[in-house]
Design an enzyme around this catalytic site. Structure first.
Site, PDB file in Angstrom:
ATOM      1  N   CYS A 319       0.816  -1.208   0.000  1.00  0.00           N
ATOM      2  CA  CYS A 319       0.000   0.000   0.000  1.00  0.00           C
ATOM      3  C   CYS A 319       0.853   1.262   0.000  1.00  0.00           C
ATOM      4  O   CYS A 319       1.782   1.386   0.792  1.00  0.00           O
ATOM      5  CB  CYS A 319      -0.863  -0.043   1.259  1.00  0.00           C
ATOM      6  SG  CYS A 319      -1.824   1.422   1.483  1.00  0.00           S
ATOM      7  N   ARG A 418     -12.569   0.608  -6.841  1.00  0.00           N
ATOM      8  CA  ARG A 418     -12.141   0.642  -5.450  1.00  0.00           C
ATOM      9  C   ARG A 418     -11.778   2.045  -4.989  1.00  0.00           C
ATOM     10  O   ARG A 418     -12.074   2.451  -3.889  1.00  0.00           O
ATOM     11  CB  ARG A 418     -10.931  -0.274  -5.281  1.00  0.00           C
ATOM     12  CG  ARG A 418     -10.378  -0.294  -3.897  1.00  0.00           C
ATOM     13  CD  ARG A 418      -9.109  -1.121  -3.889  1.00  0.00           C
ATOM     14  NE  ARG A 418      -8.388  -0.889  -2.662  1.00  0.00           N
ATOM     15  CZ  ARG A 418      -8.596  -1.543  -1.542  1.00  0.00           C
ATOM     16  NH1 ARG A 418      -9.515  -2.469  -1.503  1.00  0.00           N
ATOM     17  NH2 ARG A 418      -7.907  -1.270  -0.471  1.00  0.00           N
TER      18      ARG A 418
HETATM   19  P1  IMP Z   1      -1.038  -7.033   3.680  1.00  0.00           P
HETATM   20  O1  IMP Z   1      -1.599  -8.232   4.362  1.00  0.00           O
HETATM   21  O2  IMP Z   1      -0.156  -6.216   4.574  1.00  0.00           O
HETATM   22  O3  IMP Z   1      -0.361  -7.375   2.386  1.00  0.00           O
HETATM   23  O4  IMP Z   1      -2.263  -6.070   3.347  1.00  0.00           O
HETATM   24  C1  IMP Z   1      -3.364  -6.473   2.591  1.00  0.00           C
HETATM   25  C2  IMP Z   1      -4.388  -5.357   2.592  1.00  0.00           C
HETATM   26  O5  IMP Z   1      -3.871  -4.203   1.920  1.00  0.00           O
HETATM   27  C3  IMP Z   1      -5.654  -5.659   1.845  1.00  0.00           C
HETATM   28  O6  IMP Z   1      -6.556  -6.452   2.561  1.00  0.00           O
HETATM   29  C4  IMP Z   1      -6.206  -4.259   1.549  1.00  0.00           C
HETATM   30  O7  IMP Z   1      -6.917  -3.721   2.632  1.00  0.00           O
HETATM   31  C5  IMP Z   1      -4.954  -3.451   1.385  1.00  0.00           C
HETATM   32  N1  IMP Z   1      -4.662  -3.198  -0.049  1.00  0.00           N
HETATM   33  C6  IMP Z   1      -4.742  -4.046  -1.088  1.00  0.00           C
HETATM   34  N2  IMP Z   1      -4.327  -3.469  -2.226  1.00  0.00           N
HETATM   35  C7  IMP Z   1      -3.988  -2.214  -1.906  1.00  0.00           C
HETATM   36  C8  IMP Z   1      -3.476  -1.122  -2.665  1.00  0.00           C
HETATM   37  O8  IMP Z   1      -3.198  -1.204  -3.856  1.00  0.00           O
HETATM   38  N3  IMP Z   1      -3.265   0.038  -1.972  1.00  0.00           N
HETATM   39  C9  IMP Z   1      -3.546   0.141  -0.639  1.00  0.00           C
HETATM   40  N4  IMP Z   1      -3.978  -0.871   0.111  1.00  0.00           N
HETATM   41  C10 IMP Z   1      -4.208  -2.038  -0.520  1.00  0.00           C
END
Ligand code: IMP
Length: 502
Positions: A319, A418
């Protein structure tokens, strides 16, 4: 004048749990990891519960039907991504619902007129040695026989022999009838010393195979999450624009729960989407909403009718929302505030709203911390993207295997809805990156380790269930200096040492 928060917002790595008394019954085997998924009233049970407090992220690079089956088999729920057409997403849901543990739709099929050469080519392509011979060569065609490697000897002369001449014909096959249970199928397999059992319908059409090894693996999954018809439970991501078209199709396909996918959920667009579900599908399916990071956002979504609320802006590994837009909040602080708002709402109304902590889980202990801080379950993307079952490509980068992982707000995902504010304008900048994550193997073996760490920590904290952990946990902030002593320090790690033996 703008409002200023006096405290900085913090993330999971800034906290630790302090052990409570570990009683003699605090052993991992006694720890209950079940959690509610949708809201419920005091004295009632949530209409949907999970056997472990973990769901997979609503992302193209994470949650498809394969991952959903693997996660449900281990007790959690995948939210199948909505960055695809309504028909494709509904089809993924259908595939999960049709999947019967242990009942496999045959993927190697030929007609009796094919030859041994075709068998060998198919075996090479699919890697399976059992081939169904059906009238039309389809997986559900009329079953005429079966070929396994015991049915032929490879020689130059034999290559063009038609299958009908060496297959085991239907008349000699042991088979089961559609509707048979897995344990009945397994009894037949053992009684007849078979490796696999074809299951047919009343017209002799092939439905499934049951393989001996699948039955064994079924017994290894005590947490598996099934609906009342013994099908795997699956969720689906939705957006705030095409919901009136998408949601009916997902419900029709058999989705068990929905969740609005958005980086900022404190919006009237979400209220409209939730109200649509409450007006058309109340009692039939629950809908989660988010993401929010404070009390106001939580109250707004709950008062709109949300069945659970997702917390987190900007903490996801892929993100870049915080650097692109300057919005967000440290995940721990956001969660602590929303959990307090949830408890306050519960006191007022007697309605318990489950909270999902979404994004930013880096170490397994972050999950336990999130639960202790009041989350009922966590949503993870990076964690699952590393496994065999995720939908992305695995390849070698230098000496290591990696898998691809990209954000829903990246150009690659092209998920305009989104980040669209709802007025139809597209996305002019990215909020996520396209990346690699280290390949980690199969979902089950990794998840089992994660779960055993969670249970072990809960025992240290004297808690046998997640509600007990939430009530009794003691959590401390750590200083930046003590963060250093949290890892191995002042030693030379062997596997990092490059040395020569001269
Ligand atoms: P991770 O488990 O830290 O990889 O975070 C996953 C979460 O990041 C997802 O469930 C979303 O809420 C968020 N997310 C997914 N794609 C994006 C993006 O492109 N930008 C910002 N947040 C994202």
């Amino acid at each position: 004048m703008a409002f200023y928060y006096q405290e900085p917002s913090r993330t999971f790595s800034e906290y630790l749990l302090i052990p409570n008394l570990t009683r003699t019954d605090n052993i991992p085997a006694n720890v209950d990891l079940t959690v509610p998924v949708v809201k419920y009233r005091t004295g009632e049970q949530s209409a949907l519960r999970m056997n472990i407090p973990i769901v997979s992220a609503i992302m193209q690079s994470v949650s498809d039907n394969n991952l959903a089956v693997a996660l449900a088999r281990s007790g959690g729920i995948s939210f199948i991504h909505g960055s695809q057409s309504v028909a494709d997403q509904a089809e993924m849901i259908r595939k999960v619902k049709k999947y019967k543990a242990g009942f496999v739709i045959s993927d190697s099929n030929l007609t009796p007129d094919h030859t041994l050469r075709d068998i060998l080519a198919l075996k090479e392509r699919k890697g399976h040695s059992t081939v169904a011979v059906t009238e039309d060569g389809t997986p559900n065609g009329k079953l005429l026989g079966i070929v396994t490697s015991r049915d032929y000897r490879i020689s130059r002369d034999a290559l063009d022999k038609p299958i009908r001449e060496f297959m085991t014909p239907f008349a000699s096959l042991v088979y089961g009838r559609e509707g048979i249970s897995l344990s009945e199928a397994n009894d037949i397999i053992w009684d007849h010393k078979l490796n696999c059992l074809p299951i047919i319908d009343e017209n002799q059409n092939l439905m499934y195979f049951v393989f001996r090894k699948d039955y064994d693996s079924h017994k290894e999954n005590p947490y598996e999450l099934l609906d009342q018809h013994k099908r795997y439970v699956v969720g689906a991501g939705v957006n705030t624009r095409d919901f009136a078209e998408r949601i009916p199709a997902l419900v029709e396909a058999g989705a068990d729960v929905l969740c609005i996918d958005s980086s900022d959920g404190f919006s009237e667009w979400q209220r409209r989407t939730i109200e649509y579900v409450q007006a058309n599908f109340k009692g039939q399916i629950g809908i989660g909403a988010g993401n929010v990071v404070d009390r106001e956002g939580f109250r707004y979504l709950v008062e709109s009718g949300a069945d659970f609320v997702k917390v987190g802006i900007g903490g996801g590994s892929i993100c870049i929302t915080r650097e692109q837009k300057g919005i967000g909040r440290g995940q721990a602080t956001a969660l602590i505030e929303v959990a307090a708002a949830r408890d306050e709402y519960f006191q007022e109304t007697g309605i318990y709203i489950p909270i999902c902590s979404d994004g930013g889980i880096v170490h397994d202990y972050h999950i336990t911390l999130a639960l202790a801080m009041g989350a009922d379950f966590v949503m993870m993307g990076r964690y699952f993207a590393r496994f065999d079952e995720s939908p992305t490509k695995k390849f070698k980068l230098g000496n290591n295997y990696v898998k691809e992982y990209w954000g829903e707000g990246s150009n690659r995902a092209r998920n305009w809805q989104r980040y669209d504010l709802g007025g139809g304008q597209g996305l002019s900048f990215e909020e996520g990156v396209d990346s690699y994550v280290p390949y980690a193997g199969g979902l089950k073996e990794n998840l089992d380790i994660t779960l055993s760490k969670i249970k072990s920590t809960m025992c240290n904290c004297g808690a046998l269930s997640i509600p007990e952990l939430q009530r009794t946990a003691r959590i401390t902030l750590v200083s930046s200096t003590s963060l250093i002593e949290g890892g191995a320090h002042d030693v030379i790690l062997k596997d990092k040492t490059v040395y020569s033996e001269t």
